[in-house]
Scaffold this active site. Structure first.
Site, short mmCIF file in Angstrom:
data_model
loop_
_atom_site.label_atom_id
_atom_site.label_comp_id
_atom_site.label_asym_id
_atom_site.label_seq_id
_atom_site.Cartn_x
_atom_site.Cartn_y
_atom_site.Cartn_z
N ASP A 67 12.09 -11.28 16.15
CA ASP A 67 12.06 -9.85 16.48
C ASP A 67 10.88 -9.49 17.38
O ASP A 67 9.98 -10.30 17.61
CB ASP A 67 12.02 -9.00 15.19
CG ASP A 67 10.99 -9.50 14.18
OD1 ASP A 67 10.09 -10.27 14.58
OD2 ASP A 67 11.07 -9.13 13.00
N HIS A 138 13.32 -6.64 3.49
CA HIS A 138 13.80 -6.89 4.86
C HIS A 138 13.53 -8.33 5.28
O HIS A 138 12.60 -8.98 4.80
CB HIS A 138 13.26 -5.87 5.86
CG HIS A 138 11.83 -6.02 6.25
ND1 HIS A 138 11.09 -4.99 6.79
CD2 HIS A 138 10.97 -7.07 6.20
CE1 HIS A 138 9.88 -5.42 7.06
NE2 HIS A 138 9.77 -6.66 6.70
N GLU A 143 16.27 -3.77 8.03
CA GLU A 143 15.86 -2.92 6.92
C GLU A 143 17.02 -2.72 5.94
O GLU A 143 18.18 -2.99 6.27
CB GLU A 143 15.39 -1.56 7.47
CG GLU A 143 14.24 -1.65 8.48
CD GLU A 143 12.90 -2.00 7.86
OE1 GLU A 143 12.84 -2.52 6.72
OE2 GLU A 143 11.86 -1.77 8.53
P1 PGA Z 1 4.06 -10.28 6.28
O1 PGA Z 1 5.42 -9.62 6.72
O2 PGA Z 1 4.24 -11.74 6.47
O3 PGA Z 1 3.03 -9.71 7.21
O4 PGA Z 1 3.87 -9.91 4.86
C1 PGA Z 1 6.61 -10.19 6.28
C2 PGA Z 1 7.72 -9.27 6.64
O5 PGA Z 1 7.49 -8.04 6.65
O6 PGA Z 1 8.82 -9.76 6.90
#
Ligand code: PGA
Length: 241
Positions: A67, A138, A143
């Site tokens: 993404d 997510h 989401e």
């Molecule tokens: P993070 O994010 O590794 O910064 O916890 C993971 C995500 O939101 O998919």
């Protein structure tokens, strides 16, 4: 689904790193699916260290990121293009034109989504996808409520995702409101998936993933439809399991 229990973030990163290096050594032209965020940073440090010390080469490796934010130029330190260069690509011998990230600054974003799906197809699909999980379940920027049949698409970020990610920005207002993400169906098209989960903040999400229902309200639950998923989690994330 396989679960690898680890003591802490460092061990989680090490276990994931060992699996990936082994795969690259077996298939030097592997297509890796990559993620950003705090979770994979330790894994990327491991890959860099292994490259420097053991000479694992990425000359033929291809990568596809999950993404990118919409509206941040690739030079913006908060863009995922920048993150990937800083945290991984600049330190490996991977060729820049083998690394792919959705273009969140494309003039025609719908076209960009189609281009990205086509690109993944042309690469023959992702061999090994690395994933983190959000506190709301997510994966990528898919989401809650995202269709399991979604392909690369434009999303409006959930407020709690913007808040969670605001730690990297000067203020919440600066966090983009939209992003391009591979869809759930695009992610499920990977041949193999490694889901990394670390820390107490993710414990509820991991519990829901392991024991909850399969539902579009909890995007990560789609992974239960995939036959080759390995979860690597640390003790804090496994608090309720
Ligand atoms: P993070 O994010 O590794 O910064 O916890 C993971 C995500 O939101 O998919």
């Amino acid at each position: 689904m396989r679960l690898i229990r680890t003591e802490n973030y460092a061990e989680m990163s090490l276990e994931a790193g060992k699996i990936i290096v082994e795969k690259i050594r077996t298939n030097p032209s592997l297509t890796l699916g990559l993620a950003t965020g705090s979770t994979p940073k330790g894994l990327y440090d491991y890959l860099i260290q292994d490259h420097e010390q053991n000479g694992t080469t990425y000359k033929q490796v291809k990568s596809v990121n999950l993404d990118e934010y919409i509206g941040l130029q690739t030079q913006n330190p908060n863009s995922y293009h920048y993150f990937m260069r800083q945290n991984l690509f600049n330190h490996l011998d991977i060729s820049e034109n083998h690394t792919h990230i959705p273009n969140g600054s494309a003039r025609d974003l719908e076209q960009e989504c189609l281009r990205y799906e086509q690109l993944i197809r042309e690469l023959g699909g992702v061999d090994l996808q690395i994933l983190g999980i959000g506190q709301n379940g997510h994966i990528g920027f898919n989401e809650p409520g995202t269709s399991f049949s979604s392909r690369t698409h434009i999303v409006t970020l959930a407020e709690n995702t913007r808040e969670a990610n605001s730690r990297f920005f000067n203020s919440l207002e600066e966090v983009p409101t939209h992003a391009i993400t591979m869809g759930i169906a695009s992610i499920l098209g990977s041949k193999e998936i490694l889901l990394l989960v670390s820390g107490e903040k993710k414990a509820e999400a991991l519990l829901k993933f392991m024991n909850g229902e399969i539902s579009e309200d909890f995007p990560a639950s789609a992974l239960k439809h995939h036959e080759n998923v390995t979860v690597i989690a640390d003790r804090d994330a496994l608090k309720y399991i």
